[in-house]
Design a protein around this motif. Structure first.
Motif, PDB file in Angstrom:
ATOM      1  N   TYR A  79       0.851  -1.189   0.000  1.00 39.27           N
ATOM      2  CA  TYR A  79       0.000   0.000   0.000  1.00 39.27           C
ATOM      3  C   TYR A  79       0.888   1.240   0.000  1.00 39.27           C
ATOM      4  CZ  TYR A  79      -4.477   2.281   1.287  1.00 39.27           C
ATOM      5  OH  TYR A  79      -5.624   3.012   1.318  1.00 39.27           O
ATOM      6  N   PHE A  81       0.663   5.183   0.289  1.00 42.79           N
ATOM      7  CA  PHE A  81      -0.332   6.163   0.706  1.00 42.79           C
ATOM      8  C   PHE A  81      -0.037   7.531   0.092  1.00 42.79           C
ATOM      9  CE2 PHE A  81       0.186   2.916   3.901  1.00 42.79           C
ATOM     10  CZ  PHE A  81      -1.098   2.582   4.258  1.00 42.79           C
ATOM     11  N   GLN A  83       0.576  10.329   1.728  1.00 43.49           N
ATOM     12  CA  GLN A  83       1.807  10.719   2.408  1.00 43.49           C
ATOM     13  C   GLN A  83       2.658   9.467   2.576  1.00 43.49           C
ATOM     14  OE1 GLN A  83      -1.017  12.356   3.840  1.00 43.49           O
ATOM     15  NE2 GLN A  83      -0.418  14.325   2.969  1.00 43.49           N
ATOM     16  N   ARG A  85       4.325   8.156   4.963  1.00 45.35           N
ATOM     17  CA  ARG A  85       4.142   7.376   6.191  1.00 45.35           C
ATOM     18  C   ARG A  85       5.340   6.488   6.504  1.00 45.35           C
ATOM     19  NH1 ARG A  85      -2.066   5.235   6.658  1.00 45.35           N
ATOM     20  NH2 ARG A  85      -3.086   6.921   5.573  1.00 45.35           N
ATOM     21  N   LEU A  86       6.519   7.030   6.385  1.00 46.93           N
ATOM     22  CA  LEU A  86       7.722   6.241   6.687  1.00 46.93           C
ATOM     23  C   LEU A  86       7.897   6.147   8.194  1.00 46.93           C
ATOM     24  CD1 LEU A  86      10.180   7.650   4.018  1.00 46.93           C
ATOM     25  CD2 LEU A  86       8.838   5.556   3.931  1.00 46.93           C
ATOM     26  N   PHE A  87       8.741   5.183   8.608  1.00 45.61           N
ATOM     27  CA  PHE A  87       9.062   5.035  10.022  1.00 45.61           C
ATOM     28  C   PHE A  87      10.214   5.978  10.337  1.00 45.61           C
ATOM     29  CE2 PHE A  87       7.707   0.670   8.659  1.00 45.61           C
ATOM     30  CZ  PHE A  87       6.414   0.816   9.121  1.00 45.61           C
ATOM     31  N   GLN A 137      11.083  10.640  -0.156  1.00 48.98           N
ATOM     32  CA  GLN A 137      10.332   9.840   0.810  1.00 48.98           C
ATOM     33  C   GLN A 137       9.318   8.947   0.111  1.00 48.98           C
ATOM     34  OE1 GLN A 137       8.610  11.862   4.068  1.00 48.98           O
ATOM     35  NE2 GLN A 137      10.518  12.785   4.737  1.00 48.98           N
TER      36      GLN A 137
ATOM     37  N   ASP B 118       1.409   9.193  14.871  1.00 46.32           N
ATOM     38  CA  ASP B 118       0.455   9.144  13.776  1.00 46.32           C
ATOM     39  C   ASP B 118      -0.005   7.690  13.610  1.00 46.32           C
ATOM     40  OD1 ASP B 118      -0.926   9.324  11.467  1.00 46.32           O
ATOM     41  OD2 ASP B 118       0.650  10.339  10.329  1.00 46.32           O
ATOM     42  N   ARG B 120      -1.645   6.468  11.442  1.00 49.18           N
ATOM     43  CA  ARG B 120      -1.600   6.023  10.050  1.00 49.18           C
ATOM     44  C   ARG B 120      -0.285   5.315   9.745  1.00 49.18           C
ATOM     45  NH1 ARG B 120      -2.762  11.372   6.971  1.00 49.18           N
ATOM     46  NH2 ARG B 120      -0.928  11.814   8.182  1.00 49.18           N
ATOM     47  N   VAL B 121       0.763   5.683  10.487  1.00 49.63           N
ATOM     48  CA  VAL B 121       2.037   4.980  10.313  1.00 49.63           C
ATOM     49  C   VAL B 121       1.898   3.542  10.814  1.00 49.63           C
ATOM     50  CG1 VAL B 121       4.455   4.912  11.026  1.00 49.63           C
ATOM     51  CG2 VAL B 121       3.402   7.078  10.420  1.00 49.63           C
ATOM     52  N   ALA B 124       0.239   1.620   8.176  1.00 49.63           N
ATOM     53  CA  ALA B 124       1.200   1.278   7.121  1.00 49.63           C
ATOM     54  C   ALA B 124       1.990   0.035   7.521  1.00 49.63           C
ATOM     55  CB  ALA B 124       2.144   2.452   6.865  1.00 49.63           C
ATOM     56  N   THR B 127      -0.021  -3.079   6.865  1.00 51.23           N
ATOM     57  CA  THR B 127      -0.077  -3.527   5.469  1.00 51.23           C
ATOM     58  C   THR B 127       1.244  -4.169   5.051  1.00 51.23           C
ATOM     59  OG1 THR B 127       0.718  -1.436   4.528  1.00 51.23           O
ATOM     60  CG2 THR B 127      -1.651  -1.654   4.861  1.00 51.23           C
ATOM     61  N   VAL B 139       6.967  -0.242  16.091  1.00 44.24           N
ATOM     62  CA  VAL B 139       6.631   1.128  15.694  1.00 44.24           C
ATOM     63  C   VAL B 139       6.214   1.980  16.896  1.00 44.24           C
ATOM     64  CG1 VAL B 139       5.145   2.562  14.256  1.00 44.24           C
ATOM     65  CG2 VAL B 139       5.951   0.374  13.387  1.00 44.24           C
ATOM     66  N   LEU B 143       8.664   4.761  18.875  1.00 40.87           N
ATOM     67  CA  LEU B 143       8.307   6.165  18.658  1.00 40.87           C
ATOM     68  C   LEU B 143       7.945   6.855  19.971  1.00 40.87           C
ATOM     69  CD1 LEU B 143       6.243   6.060  15.337  1.00 40.87           C
ATOM     70  CD2 LEU B 143       8.478   7.076  15.698  1.00 40.87           C
ATOM     71  N   LEU B 229       9.126  14.297  11.754  1.00 42.73           N
ATOM     72  CA  LEU B 229       9.019  14.964  10.450  1.00 42.73           C
ATOM     73  C   LEU B 229       8.666  16.428  10.609  1.00 42.73           C
ATOM     74  CD1 LEU B 229       7.163  12.313   8.348  1.00 42.73           C
ATOM     75  CD2 LEU B 229       9.448  13.192   7.994  1.00 42.73           C
TER      76      LEU B 229
END
Lengths: 366, 229
Positions: A79, A81, A83, A85-87, A137, B118, B120-121, B124, B127, B139, B143, B229
């Motif tokens: 997937y 996205f 953005q 959405r990196l770690f 990114q 986030d 949403r991370v 990710a 997935t 994660v 974080l 970020l």
């Protein structure tokens, strides 16, 4: 290959979509808020819909009737996205390797290098991802998805969060993705030009949570009513042609369109390769007799197949040119003046420069 | 440099404070997670309960502990019989008092750093093949690490300085519950003990200062590894 039939409700928004696609690349098109991202999240298993069935790459991942719901981490969906959405607590290399670790170490070095090469991210590998530009990114995010050994790729407007320059930087890599990997891909966009570049065979148009169209891209492009007000100007035809020769002196390429020549600004493909050309209906002029001494380089001969009035003053004319269909949008006044009628021989005039900023699509495997 | 009595007080204090922080870390993570992620309406009540030791007079907390966990109380006698775990007038009681007083300070930064993540991370990561447990381990926790470290330092400092609840619940027993602040208090009460008290005061300043510096160094290192970020 992909079949989706789901109903879901989030607050006031209701989604009720049914489509299937056997093409390798499927475009998901629609305005913002139409439900495209929700559909992708359902496919990926991030949302469990109220009812329905989802089949991905021939495998049923959701079926409310049989209480099947494969969780997201077992669906093998790559997937990408909007953005990246990196770690942020890992460097680029560890981001890329993250998915492979869960695929039980199926990452061989050759595959890793291949993806790194394809995306040109070699110099970024040991950098912290927070220090990378948006385009860089997004390329890492694409690589990360690819290296997780997915059965299918979902690209959710991967260029939407980038400015125009970054977009131009990333788009070629997304294009390579659709050509150089053999993965089924769903590409989401609300931009017609992006969509045509990547998903020129099969399109699913979504509007207000419903499927407004599902079928070949060429037919979709001939339906201004589906394109939305701001993109109806881009309605037209997709011609499937082959590169005949390049003419470096002029900076042009000559394409073979069913035996007739089509000159366009240089296409970056070897002679013999197939490309598709998007010809906007409003860029096509019609002439009863072959025009002489005219600046436009492209004059395709064909026959009028049908006429359809469109709005107060316009007429859409379908023209048969060899084995393909071209669409022209002219005023009703011109149509009457020329006495256009079905079956009539006609010449379609297209400026090469009208094809200048068009999208060239390489067709994978051709 | 340190007399054996001072060394005893110092090592007991460090031991009690370390135990307090480590023992309350997992519950604090769980509570912080609940406060950050739950949508349950009653979570305000839990939030208030967690913060109660911060606003309650420490003596009240100590007294409640004594009543609730004393040897003659229901819970206290059950714990003593079942696990052999006795809190009242033991070093474990000092650790428990320190843990409870430091708990809100431990929970708060962890909760804030969890809320800043986030989600949403995390989606990710799912997935990419990470199961919910792996998402947390690879994660969420990394974080949230700066918040966890900050919380641990605050709670450690709080446990080290804990006085009111400790002296009420665990009393002032040399070598068992006489931690730094209680020892200082004791020396001040004795005529001619000012000199001893002053030495312990200097020791406690040194310990607190080095804890702050170490935590700052760790936090910087973590931040360098994962600039947001």
């Amino acid at each position: 290959m992909l079949s989706v039939d789901v109903t879901h409700r989030i607050g006031d928004f209701s989604l009720d979509c049914r489509f299937c696609s056997d093409e390798r690349v499927t475009g998901l098109f629609g305005p913002s808020g139409a439900g495209k991202s929700t559909l992708l999240r359902i496919m990926a298993g991030l949302i469990r819909p109220e009812r329905g069935r989802v089949e991905i790459a021939g495998r049923c991942v959701f079926d409310s009737a049989n209480a099947i719901h494969v969780p997201a981490h077992r669906r093998r969906i790559g997937y990408v996205f909007q953005q990246a959405r990196l770690f942020t607590h890992m460097n680029a290399r560890h981001n890329l390797r993250y998915g492979a670790w869960f695929a039980r170490g199926k990452l061989d070095a050759a595959r890793f290098d291949q993806v790194v090469d394809m995306l040109d991210i070699g110099p970024l590998l040991d950098r912290r991802v927070a220090g990378l530009s948006g385009g860089e990114q997004q390329r890492i995010a694409i690589g990360r998805a690819l290296l997780s050994n997915p059965a299918m790729l979902l690209l959710d407007e991967p260029l939407a969060s980038l400015d125009a320059a970054r977009k131009e930087e990333v788009l070629p890599y997304v294009e390579r993705l659709s050509v150089e990997t053999q993965l089924p891909i769903v590409f989401v966009s609300h931009q017609l030009d992006e969509l045509l570049r990547l998903a020129n065979r099969q399109v699913v148009a979504v509007r207000d949570g419903r499927v407004a169209y599902s079928g070949p891209t060429a037919e979709f492009l001939a339906r201004p009513d589906l394109l939305g007000a701001d993109q109806a100007r881009d309605a037209g035809a997709l011609l499937r042609v082959r590169v005949r020769a390049h003419q470096p002196a002029d900076g042009l390429s000559e394409l073979d369109c069913g035996g007739q020549s089509l000159f366009v600004p240089r296409v970056d493909q070897a002679p013999g390769r197939a490309v598709t050309v998007h010809v906007r209906a409003r860029d096509v002029m019609l002439a009863r007799e072959r025009p002489q001494a005219i600046s436009a380089l492209n004059i395709l001969s064909g026959t009028v197949e049908s006429l359809a009035a469109d709005g107060d003053y316009a007429v859409n004319v379908l023209i048969d040119v060899g084995d393909q269909r071209l669409e022209a949008r002219v005023t009703r006044r011109s149509a009457q003046h020329l006495g256009l009628a079905a079956g009539q021989p006609i010449h379609a005039v297209i400026k090469s420069l009208a094809l200048a900023e068009q999208a060239w699509e390489r067709l994978g495997g051709l | 440099m340190l007399s054996s009595a001072q060394a005893e007080v110092l090592s007991l204090s460090l031991w009690v404070a370390t135990t307090a922080v480590l023992a309350s870390l997992l519950p604090a993570l769980a509570v912080a997670w609940f406060l950050a992620r739950s949508r349950w309406r009653g979570k305000m009540l839990v939030d208030a309960l967690v913060h109660l030791p911060l606003v309650l007079p420490p003596v009240v907390t100590g007294y409640l502990l004594l009543v609730g966990l004393g040897r003659n109380s229901l819970v206290g006698s059950w714990l003593a019989e079942t696990f052999g775990l006795v809190f009242a007038f033991q070093w474990t009681g000092a650790a428990l008092a320190g843990a409870i007083m430091g708990f809100p300070l431990l929970v708060r930064p962890i909760r804030l750093s969890l809320e800043a993540i986030d989600t949403r991370v995390e989606a990710a990561a799912a997935t990419l093949g990470a199961s919910p447990v792996w998402v947390v381990l690879t994660v969420t926790v990394p974080l949230a690490l700066p918040g966890v470290i900050a919380g641990m330092v605050l709670a450690f400092a709080r446990a080290l300085g804990e006085f009111g609840a400790t002296i009420t619940f665990a009393s002032n027993i040399p070598g068992e519950t006489r931690t730094l602040p209680i020892a200082i208090y004791t020396f001040i009460q004795v005529p001619g003990g000012e000199n001893e008290a002053l030495q312990l005061i200097l020791i406690s300043i040194a310990v607190s200062l080095s804890a702050l510096i170490v935590s700052e160094l760790i936090a910087r290192r973590v931040k360098r590894l994962q600039a947001p970020l």
